[in-house]
Design a protein around this motif. Structure first.
Motif, PDB file in Angstrom:
ATOM      1  N   THR A 244      22.500 -36.830  19.664  1.00  0.00           N
ATOM      2  CA  THR A 244      23.862 -37.371  19.622  1.00  0.00           C
ATOM      3  C   THR A 244      24.061 -38.370  20.761  1.00  0.00           C
ATOM      4  N   GLN A 245      25.061 -39.205  20.600  1.00  0.00           N
ATOM      5  CA  GLN A 245      25.368 -40.196  21.638  1.00  0.00           C
ATOM      6  C   GLN A 245      25.839 -39.509  22.918  1.00  0.00           C
ATOM      7  N   LYS A 246      26.550 -38.413  22.791  1.00  0.00           N
ATOM      8  CA  LYS A 246      27.042 -37.679  23.964  1.00  0.00           C
ATOM      9  C   LYS A 246      25.875 -37.171  24.813  1.00  0.00           C
ATOM     10  N   ILE A 247      24.875 -36.589  24.162  1.00  0.00           N
ATOM     11  CA  ILE A 247      23.720 -36.083  24.906  1.00  0.00           C
ATOM     12  C   ILE A 247      22.928 -37.248  25.490  1.00  0.00           C
ATOM     13  N   ARG A 248      22.789 -38.328  24.722  1.00  0.00           N
ATOM     14  CA  ARG A 248      22.072 -39.501  25.232  1.00  0.00           C
ATOM     15  C   ARG A 248      22.767 -40.045  26.483  1.00  0.00           C
ATOM     16  N   ASN A 249      24.091 -40.059  26.489  1.00  0.00           N
ATOM     17  CA  ASN A 249      24.827 -40.546  27.654  1.00  0.00           C
ATOM     18  C   ASN A 249      24.590 -39.661  28.881  1.00  0.00           C
ATOM     19  N   ILE A 250      24.485 -38.366  28.669  1.00  0.00           N
ATOM     20  CA  ILE A 250      24.183 -37.456  29.778  1.00  0.00           C
ATOM     21  C   ILE A 250      22.808 -37.773  30.337  1.00  0.00           C
TER      22      ILE A 250
ATOM     23  N   ALA B 182      13.950 -46.002  25.418  1.00  0.00           N
ATOM     24  CA  ALA B 182      13.030 -44.924  25.772  1.00  0.00           C
ATOM     25  C   ALA B 182      13.592 -43.564  25.357  1.00  0.00           C
ATOM     26  N   ILE B 183      14.869 -43.349  25.595  1.00  0.00           N
ATOM     27  CA  ILE B 183      15.489 -42.076  25.215  1.00  0.00           C
ATOM     28  C   ILE B 183      15.505 -41.931  23.699  1.00  0.00           C
ATOM     29  N   ASP B 184      15.879 -43.005  22.993  1.00  0.00           N
ATOM     30  CA  ASP B 184      15.903 -42.943  21.530  1.00  0.00           C
ATOM     31  C   ASP B 184      14.513 -42.721  20.941  1.00  0.00           C
ATOM     32  N   ALA B 185      13.484 -43.255  21.579  1.00  0.00           N
ATOM     33  CA  ALA B 185      12.114 -43.099  21.078  1.00  0.00           C
ATOM     34  C   ALA B 185      11.597 -41.676  21.270  1.00  0.00           C
TER      35      ALA B 185
ATOM     36  N   THR C 178      30.880 -34.241  35.308  1.00  0.00           N
ATOM     37  CA  THR C 178      30.593 -33.551  34.054  1.00  0.00           C
ATOM     38  C   THR C 178      30.830 -32.055  34.100  1.00  0.00           C
ATOM     39  N   GLY C 179      31.192 -31.514  35.255  1.00  0.00           N
ATOM     40  CA  GLY C 179      31.374 -30.082  35.361  1.00  0.00           C
ATOM     41  C   GLY C 179      30.019 -29.387  35.360  1.00  0.00           C
ATOM     42  N   PRO C 180      29.949 -28.142  34.890  1.00  0.00           N
ATOM     43  CA  PRO C 180      28.670 -27.440  34.840  1.00  0.00           C
ATOM     44  C   PRO C 180      27.686 -28.205  33.956  1.00  0.00           C
ATOM     45  N   ARG C 181      26.447 -28.326  34.429  1.00  0.00           N
ATOM     46  CA  ARG C 181      25.455 -29.103  33.712  1.00  0.00           C
ATOM     47  C   ARG C 181      24.212 -28.270  33.466  1.00  0.00           C
ATOM     48  N   LYS C 182      23.634 -28.440  32.283  1.00  0.00           N
ATOM     49  CA  LYS C 182      22.401 -27.741  31.959  1.00  0.00           C
ATOM     50  C   LYS C 182      21.247 -28.353  32.743  1.00  0.00           C
ATOM     51  N   ASP C 183      20.197 -27.611  32.827  1.00  0.00           N
ATOM     52  CA  ASP C 183      18.957 -28.131  33.380  1.00  0.00           C
ATOM     53  C   ASP C 183      18.519 -29.320  32.519  1.00  0.00           C
ATOM     54  N   ILE C 184      17.906 -30.337  33.139  1.00  0.00           N
ATOM     55  CA  ILE C 184      17.555 -31.565  32.422  1.00  0.00           C
ATOM     56  C   ILE C 184      16.586 -31.284  31.278  1.00  0.00           C
ATOM     57  N   LYS C 185      15.720 -30.302  31.448  1.00  0.00           N
ATOM     58  CA  LYS C 185      14.789 -29.951  30.367  1.00  0.00           C
ATOM     59  C   LYS C 185      15.558 -29.456  29.144  1.00  0.00           C
ATOM     60  N   ASP C 186      16.587 -28.652  29.382  1.00  0.00           N
ATOM     61  CA  ASP C 186      17.409 -28.149  28.284  1.00  0.00           C
ATOM     62  C   ASP C 186      18.154 -29.287  27.587  1.00  0.00           C
ATOM     63  N   ILE C 187      18.577 -30.269  28.364  1.00  0.00           N
ATOM     64  CA  ILE C 187      19.274 -31.418  27.776  1.00  0.00           C
ATOM     65  C   ILE C 187      18.322 -32.207  26.894  1.00  0.00           C
ATOM     66  N   TRP C 188      17.089 -32.424  27.369  1.00  0.00           N
ATOM     67  CA  TRP C 188      16.095 -33.124  26.539  1.00  0.00           C
ATOM     68  C   TRP C 188      15.818 -32.356  25.251  1.00  0.00           C
ATOM     69  N   LEU C 189      15.694 -31.047  25.344  1.00  0.00           N
ATOM     70  CA  LEU C 189      15.447 -30.243  24.147  1.00  0.00           C
ATOM     71  C   LEU C 189      16.625 -30.315  23.179  1.00  0.00           C
ATOM     72  N   ALA C 190      17.833 -30.312  23.712  1.00  0.00           N
ATOM     73  CA  ALA C 190      19.016 -30.443  22.863  1.00  0.00           C
ATOM     74  C   ALA C 190      19.041 -31.801  22.178  1.00  0.00           C
ATOM     75  N   TYR C 191      18.633 -32.852  22.908  1.00  0.00           N
ATOM     76  CA  TYR C 191      18.610 -34.194  22.324  1.00  0.00           C
ATOM     77  C   TYR C 191      17.535 -34.292  21.249  1.00  0.00           C
ATOM     78  N   LYS C 192      16.401 -33.645  21.471  1.00  0.00           N
ATOM     79  CA  LYS C 192      15.326 -33.641  20.473  1.00  0.00           C
ATOM     80  C   LYS C 192      15.807 -32.958  19.198  1.00  0.00           C
ATOM     81  N   LYS C 193      16.562 -31.876  19.355  1.00  0.00           N
ATOM     82  CA  LYS C 193      17.054 -31.124  18.196  1.00  0.00           C
ATOM     83  C   LYS C 193      18.166 -31.878  17.477  1.00  0.00           C
ATOM     84  N   THR C 194      19.119 -32.402  18.247  1.00  0.00           N
ATOM     85  CA  THR C 194      20.269 -33.122  17.678  1.00  0.00           C
ATOM     86  C   THR C 194      20.550 -34.338  18.541  1.00  0.00           C
TER      87      THR C 194
END
Length: 77
Positions: A25-31, A71-74, A7-23
Motif C-alpha cells: 500500500t502507499q501508506k506502508i511505502r511512505n513509512i 527500489a521499494i516498489d521493485a 508516527t507514534g508507535p512504530r513496528k520494526d523495519i523488518k516487519d514493515i518490509w514484510l507487511a509491504y511485501k504482503k500488501t
C-alpha cells in the motif's frame, strides 16, 4: 518497537518490509520512504559537492527520492 513523534508507535523495519511485501500500500511505502530518506539526503549531499555549481541539491534529492520509490516498489515484484 520504537516510537517516533510523527508516527507514534512504530513496528520494526523488518516487519514493515514484510507487511509491504504482503500488501503493497502507499501508506506502508511512505513509512519505508521516511525510514530511508536520510540516506537519500546523505548521498545527494556527498554527490553535490563533486558536481558543478549548476547542479542543484534539490534536483539530486528529487532523483534520489524517485530512485527510492522505484527500489521499494521493485521489492515485491
Amino acid at each position: 518497537m520504537t516510537k517516533t513523534a510523527a508516527t507514534g508507535p512504530r513496528k520494526d523495519i523488518k516487519d514493515i518490509w514484510l507487511a509491504y511485501k504482503k500488501t503493497p500500500t502507499q501508506k506502508i511505502r511512505n513509512i519505508l520512504m521516511e525510514n530511508y530518506l536520510h540516506l537519500v539526503r546523505y548521498n545527494a549531499e556527498r554527490i553535490h559537492v563533486k558536481l558543478p555549481d549548476e547542479v542543484e541539491l534539490d534536483d539530486l534529492m528529487s532523483a534520489g527520492i524517485f530512485g527510492l520509490i522505484d527500489a521499494i516498489d521493485a521489492f515485491y515484484l
